[in-house]
Design a protein around this motif. Structure first.
Motif, short mmCIF file in Angstrom:
data_model
loop_
_atom_site.label_atom_id
_atom_site.label_comp_id
_atom_site.label_asym_id
_atom_site.label_seq_id
_atom_site.Cartn_x
_atom_site.Cartn_y
_atom_site.Cartn_z
N ARG A 1 0.81 -1.22 0.00
CA ARG A 1 0.00 0.00 0.00
C ARG A 1 0.85 1.27 0.00
N SER A 2 2.01 1.24 0.69
CA SER A 2 2.81 2.48 0.71
C SER A 2 3.36 2.79 -0.69
N LYS A 3 3.54 1.76 -1.49
CA LYS A 3 3.97 1.99 -2.88
C LYS A 3 2.84 2.67 -3.68
N ILE A 4 1.62 2.22 -3.44
CA ILE A 4 0.47 2.85 -4.11
C ILE A 4 0.32 4.29 -3.63
N LEU B 1 -7.94 2.61 -14.54
CA LEU B 1 -7.89 1.47 -15.48
C LEU B 1 -7.10 1.86 -16.73
N LEU B 2 -7.37 3.08 -17.22
CA LEU B 2 -6.65 3.57 -18.40
C LEU B 2 -5.16 3.74 -18.11
N ALA B 3 -4.85 4.24 -16.91
CA ALA B 3 -3.45 4.43 -16.53
C ALA B 3 -2.73 3.08 -16.51
N LEU B 4 -3.43 2.05 -16.05
CA LEU B 4 -2.84 0.71 -16.03
C LEU B 4 -2.62 0.19 -17.45
N ARG B 5 -3.60 0.47 -18.32
CA ARG B 5 -3.46 0.02 -19.71
C ARG B 5 -2.26 0.69 -20.37
N LYS B 6 -2.07 1.96 -20.04
CA LYS B 6 -0.94 2.69 -20.62
C LYS B 6 0.38 2.05 -20.17
N PRO C 1 -19.16 5.67 -3.51
CA PRO C 1 -19.45 6.60 -2.41
C PRO C 1 -18.32 7.60 -2.16
N VAL C 2 -17.12 7.30 -2.67
CA VAL C 2 -16.03 8.26 -2.49
C VAL C 2 -15.53 8.76 -3.86
N ASN C 3 -16.41 8.70 -4.86
CA ASN C 3 -16.08 9.23 -6.20
C ASN C 3 -14.73 8.74 -6.73
N ASN C 4 -14.39 7.50 -6.49
CA ASN C 4 -13.12 7.02 -7.01
C ASN C 4 -13.18 6.89 -8.53
N ASP C 5 -12.23 7.53 -9.20
CA ASP C 5 -12.23 7.51 -10.66
C ASP C 5 -11.55 6.24 -11.15
N PRO D 1 1.07 9.32 -7.27
CA PRO D 1 -0.09 10.20 -7.32
C PRO D 1 -1.20 9.71 -8.26
N GLN D 2 -0.81 8.91 -9.25
CA GLN D 2 -1.83 8.39 -10.18
C GLN D 2 -2.77 7.40 -9.50
N PHE D 3 -2.24 6.68 -8.51
CA PHE D 3 -3.03 5.59 -7.94
C PHE D 3 -3.39 5.77 -6.47
N ARG D 4 -2.90 6.86 -5.84
CA ARG D 4 -3.19 7.07 -4.42
C ARG D 4 -4.70 7.00 -4.17
N GLU D 5 -5.45 7.50 -5.13
CA GLU D 5 -6.91 7.57 -5.00
C GLU D 5 -7.55 6.21 -4.68
N ILE D 6 -6.95 5.13 -5.16
CA ILE D 6 -7.58 3.81 -4.93
C ILE D 6 -7.58 3.49 -3.43
#
Lengths: 488, 240
Positions: free
Chosen positions: A296-299, A381-386, A372-376, A303-308
């Protein structure tokens, strides 16, 4: 797992699509809970708290070190023990060591995703310790020796007949497919387990830094049982499951139960921050909080994935996702399924290893609408595909399908070349002849191209391209003006 | 705390905070700031008997949706009659013993249940020195508690663990009866969190909103998964 999980995902999806009970149950679930949650958010209009709560949630994550330190300090002051596990192995080993030290013979569990993440059950069982899931759905899938297929409804893929046969075999009762009778049978069996367990292992829905407590929600009461009756309690908590204040708790708790189960509040919300005081006839004599990092600390650092990490595991996105709704949870080959799993699983367990998950989702955006927390999730998913397309050394991602990338590069050169492109088109228009079926479509292609026509038809190339026809008309229409050509 | 240092410093590094900022109080002052709840607390304190009755009505309506049975009583004598009636009409689930366990609480003592229940019922009280309390709780088919707070909007009662008021009483018996004072009925969770902030519980506590339930088998709702299959709230204090 061959070709980076492709076979497993496709095979799992095929099995899900072929399962009548899964299709029926997920349709019911999504029609009720997924739609219900969307309708609820819509009814709030201007009073929708989600944006405000999300802002606070991200602010808390940005100061995760401080809120965790406050939580640890308060729990330790109350006589609770806190263990910080960097890895899944460390967390599981701590539980095992604790069980050994106290001569634990039976462990009862309240539903916990982190417990699956760290693989604590298998470790305890190898030691000869009985591990019993107490949530009804979890108990059912445990008896079937399979993983849960939904965060909130672990046995949503099963119908009552399957559960009836299972109970007849495992609980030694007469066959019935009546849900109340089946529930009573499990209640009776599990009550004995709960009353005579030495250790209770639960997760943690939301910890609160200000008060130094963890809180757990349940409808069945199994979590209260598992934290009240055994003499040792272990709460497993992902480091992100914390709020700063009780006011934040109030807001997030209601979003959690609404989004997950359309409830104003779950039947039980229990709070604890240490062992029971002396003189209390109930447990626990020992209270252990295990904070689990496990990637989790890596996530957090990205900044791209902190939201998860703002996710509160309500399962709401599973209740709306058209992909999850058809293929079911088992196809995801991981503890976390659905849209949230498609983002979280690759980040925790390897982006290449779980390449199919982000590609399998449709990017329709329903998961974002219901969250409920507006997670985009679509953005992530697109960032992972990239990352899969181009590789990323920071996440140890290598380009997922170099052949595909080369093909697209060649295609780019071809379509921008003009004469060569036209030549290839003319050639293909002739070559495709034998593949055109009676319905005028290409229904079966050889080699890797067969993947396209396996589930759908491909329209054939026009025998004469638009460009050729345009030029012919221009020639035929010499002398007429452009407007007439346009109206032709 | 110090043994957690490597763990915490990894998180700090992930966030890009330096060790100097470790204390982070200034960084986080906004994080721990909460809305002033003075107005909410004043509203609760000054609530009229009339608006409390309205809250009871809301509590009743919301409880009905959760299959939580609500009974209203003018005083403790009437409440005692209601509760004795519930006990007499309930059947033991695990075994045939007609044993009842009640919290050691002045409001419950005021019900004088021992005189209302016939010889066929054994009544236990949760004394702190009783070593057999666990066995008595397991043997009981009804558990009677006196939760401090009630919440009308979500049909919730709040049970705070105290000496003589353990958590198993509202959990292990098949039927849970909660005795609640009307003056402790709050409007919503916002009010509840405000009073919990003012009087932080010293021990564990639980919000209870109806009987135990599950919908894990084909989404069919069934009461009595692990906790009580039946719940009653008896609200006392309608006189005055």
């Amino acid at each position: 797992m061959s070709a980076e999980g492709t076979t497993d995902y496709r095979e799992g999806a095929r099995r899900g699509l072929a399962s009548e009970s899964l299709q029926k149950n997920l349709k019911n679930l999504q029609n009720r809970y997924g739609r219900g949650a969307l309708e609820h958010w819509a009814s709030l209009a201007g009073a929708d708290p989600r944006e405000r709560v999300k802002h606070k949630r991200m602010q808390t994550l940005e100061n995760l070190d401080v809120v965790l330190a406050a939580l640890i300090e308060k729990i330790e002051a109350r006589g609770g023990q806190v263990y910080c596990a960097e890895t899944a192995e460390e967390a599981a080993a701590y539980c095992l060591e604790l069980a050994r030290r106290h001569g634990v013979k039976r462990v009862v569990k309240g539903k916990s995703m982190v417990s699956m993440e760290i693989g604590v059950d298998a470790l305890l069982q190898e030691e000869g310790i009985e591990v019993v899931e107490t949530d009804l759905g979890e108990y059912i899938v445990q008896l079937r020796e399979e993983p849960p297929s939904h965060i909130l409804g672990p046995c949503v893929h099963l119908n009552r007949q399957q559960i009836g046969s299972l109970f007849a075999e495992k609980l030694d009762i007469a066959y019935t497919d009546d849900p109340p009778t089946l529930t009573r049978a499990a209640r009776k069996a599990l009550r004995q387990k709960l009353l005579h367990a030495d250790m209770g292992i639960t997760g943690c829905n939301l910890a609160c830094a200000e008060t130094g407590e963890i809180s757990l929600v349940s409808n069945e009461g199994n979590i209260r049982m598992a934290t009240t009756l055994p003499r040792i309690n272990v709460a497993l908590m992902g480091i992100e499951r914390i709020v700063a204040t009780m006011e934040d708790h109030r807001d997030l708790l209601q979003l959690l139960t609404r989004a997950g189960a359309l409830q104003k509040i779950s039947t039980y919300v229990s709070f604890a921050g240490g062992p029971s005081p002396a003189g209390d006839p109930d447990g626990p004599a020992e209270f252990h909080l295990v904070l689990v990092d496990n990637g989790r600390s890596k996530i957090l650092a990205d900044p791209q994935f902190r939201e998860i990490l703002a996710c509160i595991r309500c399962g709401g996105c599973l209740n709306i996702c058209p992909v999850y709704g058809r293929i079911g949870g088992h196809a995801y080959n991981a503890f976390y399924s659905g849209p949230v799993g498609a983002v979280l699983t690759p980040l925790l367990y390897g982006i290449n290893e779980h390449a199919d998950l982000c590609k399998g989702e449709s990017l329709c955006g329903a998961c974002l609408d219901v969250c409920p927390v507006n997670n985009d999730l679509p953005r992530m998913l697109l960032a992972l595909r990239k990352k899969l397309a181009y590789g990323d050394p920071d996440w140890q991602v290598h380009a997922h399908k170099p052949f595909e990338a080369k093909t697209f590069r060649a295609w780019r050169r071809l379509i921008s070349s003009g004469p060569l492109y036209r030549l290839v088109l003319r050639l293909l228009a002739v070559l495709q002849g034998p593949f055109i079926a009676k319905n005028g479509m290409i229904t079966k292609l050889p080699g890797p191209a067969g993947a396209w026509t396996k589930d759908r038809d491909l329209p054939p190339l026009a025998r004469k391209s638009f460009r050729t026809r345009w030029q012919e008309r221009r020639k035929a229409g010499q002398g007429r003006n452009d407007a007439e050509v346009r109206n032709d | 705390m110090t043994e957690h240092n490597p763990f915490m410093s990894r998180i700090r590094t992930a966030l890009g905070h330096s060790a100097v900022q470790a204390g982070g109080v200034e960084r986080c002052s906004a994080l721990f700031r909460t809305t002033d709840s003075v107005e909410i607390l004043e509203r609760i304190e000054s609530r009229s008997q009339e608006s409390r009755r309205e809250l009871l009505q809301q509590f009743r309506e919301n409880a009905a949706l959760l299959n939580l049975n609500v009974h209203a009583a003018a005083g403790f004598s009437a409440a005692g009659e209601i509760i004795a009636g519930i006990i007499q009409n309930s059947e033991p689930e695990f075994g045939s013993d007609r044993q009842v366990i009640q919290h050691d609480h002045p409001d419950i003592a005021a019900l004088a249940l021992s005189t209302r229940l016939g010889d066929g019922v054994v009544l236990h009280t949760t004394g702190t020195a009783d070593r057999d309390l666990r066995e008595k709780t397991i043997a009981s088919f009804v558990g009677l508690t006196a939760p401090f707070w009630g919440v009308a909007d979500s049909a919730t009662v709040v049970q705070i663990t105290m000496p003589g008021q353990p958590r198993s009483t509202s959990l292990v018996p098949a039927v849970h009866i909660a005795l609640l004072r009307l003056e402790n009925l709050l409007a919503d969770l916002t009010e509840l969190y405000a009073v919990l902030r003012r009087d932080p519980p010293a021990s564990s506590y639980v919000f209870i909103s109806g009987p135990s339930k599950t919908a894990d088998i084909e989404s069919k709702l069934v009461h009595g998964a692990h906790g009580p299959r039946e719940m009653h709230a008896v609200v006392v204090g309608l006189e005055r």
